[in-house]
Design an enzyme around this catalytic site. Sequence first.
Site, PDB file in Angstrom:
ATOM      1  N   HIS A   4      -3.042  -1.534  -0.062  1.00  0.00           N
ATOM      2  CA  HIS A   4      -2.532  -2.666  -0.471  1.00  0.00           C
ATOM      3  C   HIS A   4      -1.198  -2.443   0.141  1.00  0.00           C
ATOM      4  O   HIS A   4      -0.508  -3.214  -0.026  1.00  0.00           O
ATOM      5  CB  HIS A   4      -2.491  -2.737  -1.792  1.00  0.00           C
ATOM      6  CG  HIS A   4      -1.544  -4.062  -2.934  1.00  0.00           C
ATOM      7  ND1 HIS A   4      -2.513  -5.364  -3.184  1.00  0.00           N
ATOM      8  CD2 HIS A   4      -0.859  -4.334  -3.010  1.00  0.00           C
ATOM      9  CE1 HIS A   4      -1.288  -5.859  -3.761  1.00  0.00           C
ATOM     10  NE2 HIS A   4      -0.242  -5.307  -3.131  1.00  0.00           N
ATOM     11  N   GLU A   5      -0.074  -1.569  -0.587  1.00  0.00           N
ATOM     12  CA  GLU A   5       1.093  -1.301  -0.754  1.00  0.00           C
ATOM     13  C   GLU A   5       1.598  -1.231   0.588  1.00  0.00           C
ATOM     14  O   GLU A   5       2.192  -1.813   1.590  1.00  0.00           O
ATOM     15  CB  GLU A   5       1.545  -0.024  -1.346  1.00  0.00           C
ATOM     16  CG  GLU A   5       1.602   0.016  -2.912  1.00  0.00           C
ATOM     17  CD  GLU A   5       2.322  -1.510  -3.321  1.00  0.00           C
ATOM     18  OE1 GLU A   5       3.439  -1.867  -2.785  1.00  0.00           O
ATOM     19  OE2 GLU A   5       1.203  -2.161  -4.945  1.00  0.00           O
ATOM     20  N   HIS A  37       1.668  -4.318   2.123  1.00  0.00           N
ATOM     21  CA  HIS A  37       2.922  -5.091   2.576  1.00  0.00           C
ATOM     22  C   HIS A  37       3.771  -4.814   3.324  1.00  0.00           C
ATOM     23  O   HIS A  37       4.826  -5.487   3.933  1.00  0.00           O
ATOM     24  CB  HIS A  37       4.044  -4.920   1.297  1.00  0.00           C
ATOM     25  CG  HIS A  37       3.637  -5.502   0.297  1.00  0.00           C
ATOM     26  ND1 HIS A  37       2.900  -6.814  -0.153  1.00  0.00           N
ATOM     27  CD2 HIS A  37       3.020  -4.624  -1.154  1.00  0.00           C
ATOM     28  CE1 HIS A  37       3.184  -7.147  -2.020  1.00  0.00           C
ATOM     29  NE2 HIS A  37       2.012  -6.012  -2.537  1.00  0.00           N
TER      30      HIS A  37
END
Length: 365
Positions: free
Chosen positions: A219-220, A223
């Site tokens: 998820h990170e 970004h």
Amino acid sequence: MRGTKIISLLAVGLAGTLVSWNPAAADATPTCLTGKLEYSHYDAEAGTRKPLVTQPARNANWELWGTTGGQATRLSSGITAVSDGAFNACYQGTNASELYVKFLSASTAMWRVIKSETSQAQYSFDSARTTGSASLGTVRVPASMQRAWKIVDTLNVLYWKRNNPTSACWTRRQATGSCDTLTFVWDQNRADSGYWDYPDTNYVILGENQPDSKHTILHEAGHWLQWQLYGRSFPRVTGCNPHYIEQSSSTSCAWTEGFADAVAAYALGDYRYVYDDGASFSLRNGPGTEGWDTGDTVQGRVGSSLLDLWAANGPDGGNWNKTIDLMSSQFSQNFREYFRTDRPAAGLSSSGAALTIIRSHTIDY
């Protein structure tokens, strides 16, 4: 890796062990240390019990070092094999009195895990010392560092799906040899963590047990990938603190967080978000899903719409490749712009099955 001849296997899918040595000593008998690198990790994706699982450390950097006359010298470098974490650390030249392999928390120059923003130091440890060619058998990452290698290993699955046929870099906006490095900062004792540090260092900051969840790692990283796809630009995000999968925030927050949720689920081939304690949250939703807000200000609605557009039977050809192509040339401030403006401009449908999908997730344009 100055002073050695390195042939990057990232461009061909990180298909095996990378070895380098001094070509000036080509007539010498090679000296090699061989073995396999493994790490153990707590598997949040397996549930709240988080069983301890052991697996190969794939495409992880190693360096062969030799000591002669009390002076340590790096002799060669490479990456562990994609299939089983094997390494074949060789050099050709004068025999060193002592040899060992140093393992580092990175994969070539494409991604790395460091201890802090200020030190820039990677995690590393050395194998046993030998005096000549030897099999080191199975080398295991120390328990205190295992989460660093889990991050390194997990990022493989995103790299393999990045859809960049033109270079070894994360996106086609950069040419091989000029790639940006995805950097994670992880510290077991760090409390201020669990975010992508934009626009300051642009590092992903993880602490404590957060790497136990592959979804959190990816998820990170998602970004950072969106920032890369947009040519080091990012939507202006508002109303995002706090944000929740099923609750309304803002169109910009739902777009960026929903994309990151979808990146993790797509890379891992599931339809959920898994927290580092092993609890999970299903991204499946419809108009009547209890407890969910509606519309394109809800990150779970956006993320699930993307996953369905990319699904095997979806309108985008069974994968996310066309969206990655689109994002490599078009900047979308929110999901509406992505769906209504940029998809049609890129030849992707915003009607028919595509429109049915987003309406099934309460997004009605």
